[in-house]
Design a protein around this motif. Sequence first.
Motif, short mmCIF file in Angstrom:
data_model
loop_
_atom_site.label_atom_id
_atom_site.label_comp_id
_atom_site.label_asym_id
_atom_site.label_seq_id
_atom_site.Cartn_x
_atom_site.Cartn_y
_atom_site.Cartn_z
N GLN A 30 24.31 50.35 95.29
CA GLN A 30 24.61 50.73 93.92
C GLN A 30 23.63 51.76 93.36
OE1 GLN A 30 24.76 47.51 91.14
NE2 GLN A 30 25.44 48.81 89.50
N LEU A 31 22.37 51.69 93.80
CA LEU A 31 21.34 52.53 93.19
C LEU A 31 21.15 53.82 93.96
CD1 LEU A 31 18.86 49.66 92.42
CD2 LEU A 31 20.61 50.63 90.95
N PHE A 32 20.95 54.89 93.24
CA PHE A 32 20.80 56.18 93.93
C PHE A 32 19.86 57.12 93.18
CE2 PHE A 32 24.66 55.78 91.43
CZ PHE A 32 24.38 56.67 90.42
N ARG A 73 16.46 58.71 91.11
CA ARG A 73 15.10 58.82 91.60
C ARG A 73 14.12 57.88 90.94
NH1 ARG A 73 14.13 65.02 93.36
NH2 ARG A 73 16.24 65.59 92.80
N GLU A 105 18.10 55.77 86.52
CA GLU A 105 19.19 54.89 86.92
C GLU A 105 19.87 54.29 85.68
OE1 GLU A 105 21.19 54.31 89.88
OE2 GLU A 105 19.21 54.24 90.79
N PHE A 141 21.98 57.01 83.78
CA PHE A 141 23.09 57.66 84.47
C PHE A 141 24.46 57.28 83.90
CE2 PHE A 141 26.18 58.27 87.84
CZ PHE A 141 25.83 59.49 88.36
N GLY A 142 24.70 55.98 83.74
CA GLY A 142 26.00 55.51 83.28
C GLY A 142 26.36 55.99 81.88
N HIS A 183 10.65 54.67 92.10
CA HIS A 183 11.92 54.81 92.79
C HIS A 183 12.50 53.41 93.00
CE1 HIS A 183 14.89 55.86 95.75
NE2 HIS A 183 14.68 57.13 95.44
N TYR A 232 14.02 52.16 95.27
CA TYR A 232 13.81 51.63 96.62
C TYR A 232 12.41 51.10 96.82
CZ TYR A 232 18.18 52.89 98.83
OH TYR A 232 19.49 52.93 99.21
N SER A 246 21.53 48.78 84.91
CA SER A 246 22.22 50.08 84.92
C SER A 246 23.66 49.95 84.43
CB SER A 246 22.18 50.69 86.32
OG SER A 246 23.00 49.96 87.19
N MET A 272 25.73 50.53 79.91
CA MET A 272 27.04 51.16 79.72
C MET A 272 27.91 50.36 78.76
SD MET A 272 27.92 52.31 83.62
CE MET A 272 29.36 53.29 83.25
#
Lengths: 270, 296
Positions: A94-96, A98, A103, A106-107, A138, A140, A154, A158
């Motif tokens: 789901q996460l991408f 940086r 994150e 983004f939505g 990050h 990750y 995240s 929204m």
Amino acid sequence: MSAKPIVQVENVTHVYSRGNVTALDDVSVTINRGEIVGLIGQNGSGKTTLVKHLNSLLKPTKGRVLIDGEDTEKQSVQAMSAKVGYVYQNPNHQLFARTVQDELEFGPRNLKVDEAEIEARREEAIEFFGLEEMRDLHPYRIGFPLRKLVGMASIFTMRPDIFILDEPTTGQDNITTQRVYKLIHRLRENGHTVICVAHDMILLAEVVDRLLVMRDAHLIADDTPRKVFAMREVMESTHLAPPQITQLSLNLKKGKVVLSVDEMLKELKS
Amino acid sequence: MQGIAVPISVVPGNSPIHRINPIPKMVWVLGILVISFITRNPVILGGVFLLGLLFVTIAQIWPSYLRVVMVLFPISLTLILLQSIAPAFPQPWTPIVAVGPFTIWQEGIYSGLSLLLRIMCMTTFAMVMIMTSHPSDIFASMQKVGLPYTMNFILTMTLQLIPILQSEFNTVLKAQKSRGLKGTGFAAILPSMVPVFVGAIERVQQLSISLESRAFGSSGQKTSYRQVQFGFKDALVLAAGALFSGAMTYWLLVDKTLDWSRTLTFSPAFALILFFGAGIGFLLFIAFALRLVLTA
Ligand SMILES: Nc1ncnc2c1ncn2[C@@H]1O[C@H](COP(=O)(O)OP(=O)(O)O)[C@@H](O)[C@H]1O
Ligand SMILES: [Mg+2]
């Protein structure tokens, strides 16, 4: 709480073309606005496949899915995302972005929320999920339980009507599990519809109004947790065990089925 | 999703070509590589290409093969376009016809066609090899031939990385869409590139840890879980490959009359059709690709 259906799954069958696996076989279910629904079943029973249909990530091979009365067939995942928020079972899928902060932004940015509001939502989410220390890291680089919270946060920013949590507490420690409880309670207060896939019976006993049980691509039970936990055959055939306190009350075979220690105490005192 | 994905990996099957040991197949690929580079003769290259298509048919990998060719298609068209007006060929050039400010050259058409055929020959044979050999079998056979373990590992990992990257790409694209990313052309694809590569690097790090914890590179005699056979049939295919490419190479080097670059002439009509066909084809492809990306 008006009893207006927000999710209608009608005779949905899903066959994964890879491996020709039938993951859903003629499943029907209706969920009303504001309901908090739990979904249980063994690994591989089709839970993830079912909930992925609700935001159009998967389309039915047969049957149809209506969200707020609209058929998902013609809807893209992007269009659905404003209404249905899906928190992936695996946060790595789901996460991408940086940083954790990116994150979270983004939505809402894709939904054209204005910047001041995005910032407010971001700060609220960081506060709510306790992500202050890792906001610039990050995703990750932080541990798995926290990464999963970032996944939830995240979607939280929204503000979708329908919140889908896919195994939010699996592999979580006590602190992060508490945050998930808090999240579901908060969503309930704000009138969101929540569908929570979980193996954590204690969580479900405490927070959900309604429990769906899946086995081998079929929906085999749909009732209140109290009633479902009492269906011995259903529970045994799916190798699921109710919370221990519930098992105790079931084995006592008198009085009512309890879902928590508090209830048991009340029952014993009376 | 399937539309964008190009699986450059083994296509399960049990054709005669699937059953051949990977080594003879590699000999063929190497042989074709040499042949493709020493000649520009369109008829010979065309013949080799047809032979490749015959193998594609025997291996029954047409659908997967076509998907790869689809990717090469726009590259091929630009090659024809650019070569026609600016040949990669020693001067002097012979003009055929003028198109606005450009001149289409005799050598350009020749060079464009032969480069295109070269690419097609090499890809076809390489794809037949890759799509009919399991990566583990390739690994095991290379091991037998005596390729150093680490080298061999790098080679096979690269082959396996392509499908991994593709699935990673799809995963990220889906994740972004489920958070409302509106796709508009390449703008939709670009943001997913960063996470895909970060994900890939992350994966490589994890891979190296799990490799080391399972004694990667330890010394001593190694055995392989997958056993690869090398039978009489495999020897025959290997010999045929070596003989074919050897003989062809010799013939192509010796027979100077096979260089048709100055003798094969193209009519202006042919040149124009080719040039504009490629141009229109390229534009159509871009339009098609954009639609695919927009609706994905
Ligand atoms: N992308 C996929 N391709 C093929 N089969 C899949 C895919 N995803 C899930 N499956 C199969 O579908 C079945 C249901 O999976 P899933 O919905 O993930 O179950 P659950 O979430 O209940 O563990 C399983 O047998 C699984 O192997
Ligand atoms: Mg699942």
